[in-house]
Design a protein around this motif. Structure first.
Motif, short mmCIF file in Angstrom:
data_model
loop_
_atom_site.label_atom_id
_atom_site.label_comp_id
_atom_site.label_asym_id
_atom_site.label_seq_id
_atom_site.Cartn_x
_atom_site.Cartn_y
_atom_site.Cartn_z
N LEU A 46 3.74 -13.96 -41.07
CA LEU A 46 2.90 -12.87 -41.59
C LEU A 46 1.48 -13.02 -41.08
O LEU A 46 0.83 -12.05 -40.70
CB LEU A 46 2.90 -12.89 -43.12
CG LEU A 46 4.19 -12.47 -43.80
CD1 LEU A 46 3.99 -12.45 -45.30
CD2 LEU A 46 4.64 -11.12 -43.30
N LYS A 47 0.99 -14.27 -41.09
CA LYS A 47 -0.37 -14.53 -40.62
C LYS A 47 -0.48 -14.11 -39.16
O LYS A 47 -1.45 -13.47 -38.75
CB LYS A 47 -0.68 -16.01 -40.77
CG LYS A 47 -2.10 -16.40 -40.44
CD LYS A 47 -2.98 -16.21 -41.62
CE LYS A 47 -4.41 -16.67 -41.33
NZ LYS A 47 -5.30 -16.33 -42.43
N ALA A 64 8.47 -10.77 -47.73
CA ALA A 64 7.84 -10.87 -46.41
C ALA A 64 8.27 -9.71 -45.53
O ALA A 64 7.49 -9.18 -44.75
CB ALA A 64 8.20 -12.19 -45.76
N LEU A 92 3.57 -18.05 -42.06
CA LEU A 92 2.96 -18.18 -40.74
C LEU A 92 3.23 -16.92 -39.92
O LEU A 92 2.36 -16.40 -39.22
CB LEU A 92 3.55 -19.41 -40.05
CG LEU A 92 2.80 -19.96 -38.84
CD1 LEU A 92 1.42 -20.41 -39.26
CD2 LEU A 92 3.56 -21.12 -38.24
N ARG A 120 1.25 -11.94 -37.62
CA ARG A 120 1.27 -10.48 -37.52
C ARG A 120 -0.09 -9.90 -37.89
O ARG A 120 -0.58 -8.97 -37.24
CB ARG A 120 2.34 -9.91 -38.45
CG ARG A 120 2.36 -8.39 -38.42
CD ARG A 120 3.65 -7.85 -38.97
NE ARG A 120 3.56 -6.42 -39.23
CZ ARG A 120 3.53 -5.48 -38.29
NH1 ARG A 120 3.57 -5.85 -37.02
NH2 ARG A 120 3.46 -4.21 -38.60
N SER A 121 -0.70 -10.51 -38.90
CA SER A 121 -2.01 -10.00 -39.33
C SER A 121 -3.07 -10.27 -38.27
O SER A 121 -3.92 -9.44 -38.00
CB SER A 121 -2.38 -10.65 -40.66
OG SER A 121 -3.74 -10.96 -40.71
N MET A 143 -3.24 -20.30 -46.05
CA MET A 143 -3.02 -19.32 -44.99
C MET A 143 -3.19 -17.90 -45.50
O MET A 143 -3.59 -17.01 -44.76
CB MET A 143 -1.61 -19.49 -44.43
CG MET A 143 -1.55 -20.40 -43.24
SD MET A 143 -0.10 -20.07 -42.27
CE MET A 143 1.17 -20.75 -43.28
N PHE A 185 6.32 -6.47 -44.87
CA PHE A 185 5.20 -6.35 -43.93
C PHE A 185 5.64 -6.38 -42.47
O PHE A 185 4.84 -6.21 -41.58
CB PHE A 185 4.21 -7.49 -44.14
CG PHE A 185 3.51 -7.41 -45.45
CD1 PHE A 185 2.54 -6.46 -45.66
CD2 PHE A 185 3.83 -8.28 -46.47
CE1 PHE A 185 1.90 -6.37 -46.87
CE2 PHE A 185 3.19 -8.21 -47.67
CZ PHE A 185 2.23 -7.25 -47.89
N LEU A 186 6.90 -6.70 -42.25
CA LEU A 186 7.35 -6.83 -40.87
C LEU A 186 8.14 -5.59 -40.52
O LEU A 186 8.68 -4.91 -41.40
CB LEU A 186 8.23 -8.08 -40.72
CG LEU A 186 7.49 -9.39 -40.91
CD1 LEU A 186 8.47 -10.55 -41.00
CD2 LEU A 186 6.53 -9.63 -39.76
N LEU A 197 -5.88 -12.92 -45.97
CA LEU A 197 -4.85 -12.23 -45.19
C LEU A 197 -4.73 -10.80 -45.70
O LEU A 197 -4.51 -10.56 -46.89
CB LEU A 197 -3.53 -12.97 -45.36
CG LEU A 197 -2.37 -12.51 -44.50
CD1 LEU A 197 -2.64 -12.83 -43.05
CD2 LEU A 197 -1.09 -13.19 -44.93
N LYS A 198 -4.91 -9.84 -44.79
CA LYS A 198 -4.77 -8.44 -45.20
C LYS A 198 -3.80 -7.77 -44.25
O LYS A 198 -4.03 -7.72 -43.05
CB LYS A 198 -6.12 -7.74 -45.15
CG LYS A 198 -6.96 -7.94 -46.38
CD LYS A 198 -7.94 -6.81 -46.55
CE LYS A 198 -8.69 -6.92 -47.86
NZ LYS A 198 -9.50 -8.17 -47.91
N LEU A 199 -2.70 -7.30 -44.79
CA LEU A 199 -1.73 -6.63 -43.95
C LEU A 199 -1.57 -5.21 -44.45
O LEU A 199 -1.56 -4.97 -45.66
CB LEU A 199 -0.39 -7.36 -44.02
CG LEU A 199 -0.27 -8.60 -43.15
CD1 LEU A 199 0.91 -9.42 -43.56
CD2 LEU A 199 -0.16 -8.23 -41.69
N PRO A 200 -1.46 -4.28 -43.54
CA PRO A 200 -1.28 -2.90 -44.00
C PRO A 200 0.14 -2.71 -44.54
O PRO A 200 1.10 -3.23 -43.98
CB PRO A 200 -1.48 -2.08 -42.72
CG PRO A 200 -1.14 -3.02 -41.61
CD PRO A 200 -1.47 -4.41 -42.08
#
Lengths: 117, 939
Positions: A92-93, B675, A90, A95-96, B768, B678-679, B772-775
């Protein structure tokens, strides 16, 4: 020994609560994980502490620990993992979608110039 | 089981089943839903008719099934005369409405939605009138509120429709709550919610000290539903509904539900002074107010709405008189009002439909455009005015007679005949207006459409109803007598008093009152301009809607204020409230405890290793809290906490927990690491220092409280209930590992719930992550490039070698689980770790090529196996998830136990593996794709 365990539960709770109240998603996930540890140990301790008497039926055993809290906590550990995993995804979502990792979907730096909600 | 022992619930439930069908049928053809609705109504009617002979034989048909017997709840239906009459009205008029609506609705209106709502409403009404159990009646009562809301707001694009529907829902809904309270009180007094008992206990209820509260609460429900003063104002606003809805709701159904309840509970509640004053008073006021307002409304439907109010008031007043003959008159008028008012509403709808307006100041002289409709309207309106030869005349005469009789009882009540004559005069006046203003009175003024007769079938329902008005008016005893008699006996629950309805009763006071009302009505209509002017001066001074709106906006404002106080749109804020409340509740709990804080139980001695480990745990926890902004470090320290917890489980005789905790720990850390990619690796410092201190304070308070609570428990002795499990584990579950036997056998249903939750979490995460696409961050937190090394070869080789070994360990742990520490959960986690290790060491591509399981299917399959073990037990006649076991002798291995619980455990195993691997692999793929994209960009 009981004092030690009670203290450990208290410290884990305190740290968990503190982290849960932080403004960034990752800290909140850490906090809830710590809280989950605390709750699991607390529940486990409700069966009182027993040393060296696992609940495996054996003719030579002199006594047994309380199996019920153990069974409850076993599933609780697995569920807590499911919850942690859900929360982190959640995060991550969020953040996206929102472009930041603040729990309210806004960053301190852009609070002033009209944050995206 | 004969048909006549199950048909009543079907009558009420058929429309509910028909509703989705009607909605569905509209997909294929516009009119298919109308046909469906019509056929369902006819079917319902056919289900009802065979049992009609019971009321006519003087019996009450009751069909009941236990629902929640402990709460006095039965699924119970009854058919007596009253129920039969109402059910017939609902179904017959409902059928006519269906025919009418099919022509009324335009191409733009969704037929499917309309008829689905209409059927649901019809079913709810039938449920009310056929209920034997009062609680069940209330359920249907609330359903009519909800479905009428949907019907009134059918034209959702119109604001007045939405507002009118909301007002109707708020008022009837509030009344429903009052009714619920009243019914609960009745149940308390009588000791049963069944009408049979309640109706027989009238004396008991009336003598009880709770009688007045009961009466007030029930009447609140009745008056709100039947739009009696002072709750009358919602009804005219509900006229924003399509006309077929108004015709149905305000002639035979919705508003009659309140009247029905008056008639239904008449034997239980009526006959007291309170009843007469409350019921009679509200009825009289509504009668006069409605009749007067109806004359001054320029909207055709507005006129009919207020006239409906007035007639409902008339019926209520009759029930207020509390005599058997008044009940006869009331029920007779219910029938008559339903027929003439439904036809008048339909006429109003036809006029609206064909001319485009309902404003009587513009509608004039329609006679030459639509002569057929005009004739129908004239007859129906004459019935409403109470002209001889029509049904309205007969019930009005009876009403006058009862009013005169009532005036004998005391000095003040001489006013009643005068007031009802006045109201009748107004009703004559507005009936004349309906005819004269619309069909005569010169030429129409700028109508939106050129008027003409409606399609033939649109008039047929009106034709039928008008013929009924005439037939009943001319030969009342022949046509309406029998059903009226059984309905009255159903309402009174005694024999029907002898009554004879006839056109001519000789010269008497009621006839004189009729004549006066006619003459006065004509005069009032003639002088109507004066009344309009007077009304405009008084206008809207007493506007119920304004009061309602003001009240509503105040409540909304209050709610918004409370919400603003508590919900600032911030998770931190909300979490603070939750934790703060929990701490406060705990502190209050401690403060109210007079016993000593700690008990006398002998404590275990502290040993050096435990002391060291707990110290380590405390340091690691505190470090996690303090260093949480350096996320990788915090992740390592929280891992330490988890490991020490696992060691603690080892120490305190919980090997199963230790194994679970250990494997979960590995999975969790890998997950959080993935995780974290990406943070942001470092969180910014918080600017608000006071908040840090405040949170720290709360955290210390919470921690301290939990410590004390834990110690308070740990220092006391207790009586565990686990003895049962320990004793029965081997003889009952066939396993020596009690924890595992509890999981898969004794509390198998709980475990099933747990794995469902885990499966849902896994699927939720999968959902979810779709799209979802995160750089991927370009540099790591120290500002270095990410390592481009392929997977380290030594680790690669080792994990590949270890893989079969790990799986073997998993199988071993699984198989021994029933007797020694292990089992499905732990084995599943070990297998997951084995699989995840492959992904980590060899990369996603390599592993996915070789591991072609779809984890969704693994989860589904696992759940299926777990459920099937339970179902098999059920099919063999045991409760769900009962396990069985036996011993087999295998060569070499020796005695070996086979339990059906093993199959359940396989289900657990598969769900755990499926969910865990799916979660981690999805997250891993995300990383993989992000890296891939980045590499391509760099090229």
């Amino acid at each position: 020994m009981e004092w030690l365990i009670a203290l450990a539960i208290g410290v884990m709770t305190a740290c968990g609560v503190f982290l849960t109240l932080r403004p960034h998603t990752f800290s909140v996930v850490l906090g809830l994980t710590l809280l989950a540890y605390a709750v699991n140990v607390f529940l486990f301790a409700m069966g009182r502490l027993t040393i060296g008497q696992p609940v495996v039926i054996d003719a030579t055993a002199t006594g047994y620990a309380d199996p019920l809290p153990q069974a409850l906590v076993l599933t609780a550990i697995v569920i807590a993992f499911g919850m942690t995993a859900f929360l982190i995804v959640l995060a991550l979502k969020a953040r996206s979608e929102l472009g930041n990792d603040h729990v309210d979907g806004l960053h301190i730096s852009n609070k002033k110039n009209g944050a995206r909600r | 089981m004969s048909f006549l022992s199950v048909n009543l619930p079907l009558v009420a439930l058929l429309p509910f089943f028909g509703a989705p069908l009607a909605a569905f049928a509209a997909r294929y053809h516009r009119l298919a839903s109308a046909w469906t609705a019509g056929l369902v109504t006819i079917l319902s009617l056919l289900f009802l008719l065979p049992s009609a002979r019971f009321p006519f034989n003087g019996d009450t048909l009751i069909q009941s099934w236990d629902w929640i017997p402990a709460a006095g709840l039965e699924f119970a239906f009854r058919l007596d005369g009253l129920a039969l009459l109402f059910a017939l009205l609902i179904l017959v008029i409902g059928l006519l409405i269906v025919i009418y609506a099919r022509y009324y609705l335009s191409d733009r209106d969704s037929m499917g939605r309309f008829f689905a709502y209409l059927l649901m409403f019809m079913g709810s009404m039938l449920g009310i009138v056929l209920s034997e159990n009062l609680i069940q009646l209330l359920v249907f009562w609330e359903l009519t509120s909800l479905t009428s809301f949907l019907l009134i707001s059918y034209w959702q694009h119109r604001q007045d429709a939405r507002q009118g529907a909301r007002m109707a829902l708020a008022i009837t809904g509030a009344g429903g709550l009052a009714l619920l309270a009243g019914i609960l009180l009745i149940g308390h007094v009588v000791g049963s919610f069944n009408l049979t008992d309640v109706l027989a206990a009238g004396d008991e209820i009336r003598a009880h000290s709770l009688y007045l509260p009961i009466l007030l609460l029930i009447l609140l429900g009745v008056f709100t539903k039947s739009a009696q003063f002072p709750f009358h104002f919602w009804l005219p606003h509900a006229m924003a509904a399509p006309t077929p809805v108004s015709a149905y709701l305000h002639s035979a159904t919705m508003v009659k539900a309140g009247i029905f309840l008056l008639a239904r509970l008449f034997p239980a509640l009526s006959g007291t002074t309170e009843w007469m004053w409350l019921v009679g008073g509200a009825g009289l006021l509504t009668l006069i107010l409605g009749a007067y307002t109806a004359l001054v409304k320029h909207d055709l439907k507005g006129l009919l709405a207020y006239s409906t109010l007035s007639h409902l008031g008339l019926i209520t007043l009759l029930f207020g008189f509390s005599t058997p003959m008044a009940t006869v008159a009331a029920i007779f008028h219910i029938i008559n009002h339903a027929t003439f008012k439904a036809s008048l509403f339909m006429v109003a709808g036809i006029i609206d439909h064909e001319t485009g307006t309902r404003d009587m100041r513009r509608l004039n002289g329609l006679l030459k455009y639509m002569p057929h409709t005009a004739v129908l309207a004239m007859i129906a309106a004459a019935a409403m005015a109470g002209v001889p030869l029509l049904n309205g005349f007969l019930s009005k005469e009876m009403f006058f007679e009862q009013a005169v009789l009532a005036s004998d009882t005391s000095m003040i009540t001489w006013a009643i005949p005068v007031l009802v004559t006045l109201a009748a005069a107004f009703s004559v006046a507005y009936s004349i207006r309906f005819i004269h203003d619309v069909f005569f009175n010169g030429e129409a003024k700028d109508l939106p459409k050129t008027p003409h007769e409606p399609p033939r079938f649109m008039k047929i329902p009106v034709d039928l109803l008008v013929v009924l008005c005439l037939v009943v008016g001319i030969a009342p005893m022949l046509v309406a007598g029998p059903i009226l008699a059984v309905a009255v006996s159903g309402s009174l629950q005694t024999a029907t008093p002898d009554f004879s309805i006839a056109l001519w009763h000789g010269f008497n006071l009621p006839l004189l009152m009729s004549v006066i009302a006619m003459a006065a009505g004509v005069w009032l209509y003639w002088q109507r301009q004066i009344i309009y002017r007077l009304h405009e001066q008084l206008n809207e001074r007493f506007d119920g809607k304004a009061v309602f709106d003001r009240l509503l906006s105040q409540i909304n404002g209050f709610a918004a204020m409370i919400t603003r106080r508590f919900d600032k749109g911030s998770l931190q804020h909300a979490a603070l409230w939750i934790i703060g409340t929990a701490v406060l509740a705990g502190v209050i709990g401690f403060a109210n405890q007079s016993a000593p804080l700690f008990g006398e139980r002998a404590l275990l001695p502290i040993d050096a290793i435990s002391l060291m480990l707990v110290t380590g745990l405390i340091i690691a926890s505190v470090l996690t809290a303090v260093l949480h902004r350096q996320r990788l470090v915090a992740l390592i320290t929280i891992g330490v906490v988890g490991l020490i917890v696992a060691l603690g489980f080892v120490k305190f005789s919980a090997p199963d927990l230790a194994l679970t905790q250990l494997s979960i720990e590995i999975v969790t850390i890998v997950l959080l690491l993935l995780a974290l990619f990406f943070l942001p690796q470092l969180a910014p410092a918080e600017s608000d220092k006071t908040r840090l201190w405040r949170d720290g304070g709360i955290a210390l308070l919470a921690g301290g409280a939990v410590s004390v609570l834990a110690m308070a428990v740990l220092s006391r002795d207790f009586m565990p209930i686990s003895g049962f499990f320990i004793e029965n584990s081997v003889p009952g579950g066939g396993g020596t590992n009690v924890v595992n036997v509890i999981l898969v056998d004794f509390r198998g249903f709980d475990t099933l719930g747990e794995i469902v939750v885990l499966a849902l979490a896994g699927l939720g995460i999968f959902a979810m992550m779709r799209g979802l696409k995160l750089p991927a961050p370009k540099l790591d937190f120290s500002g270095r490039d990410w390592s481009n090394d392929p997977h380290p070869p030594i680790m690669q080789t080792l994990t590949r070698l270890l893989f079969p070994l790990m799986l073997m360990v998993a199988v071993f742990i699984f198989l021994r689980g029933h007797n020694l520490p292990g089992g499905g959960f732990i084995a599943g986690l070990i297998a997951s770790v084995a699989l995840i290790a492959q992904y980590l060491a060899n990369g996603i591509d390599w592993t996915s090529d070789r591991l072609r399981f779809d984890m969704h299917k693994v989860i589904g399959f696992g759940l299926l196996i777990a459920v099937m073990t339970g179902v098999v037990a059920m099919m063999l006649g045991y409760p769900f998830l009962t396990s069985a076991f036996t011993y087999l002798y295998w060569p070499v291995v020796g005695k070996f136990e086979v339990a059906s619980a093993i199959a359940f455990d396989i289900g657990v195993f598969l769900v755990v593996v499926g969910a865990t691997v799916m979660i981690l692999v999805q997250l891993g793929k995300l990383t993989h794709e992000a890296n891939h994209r980045q590499q391509q960009e760099q090229k």
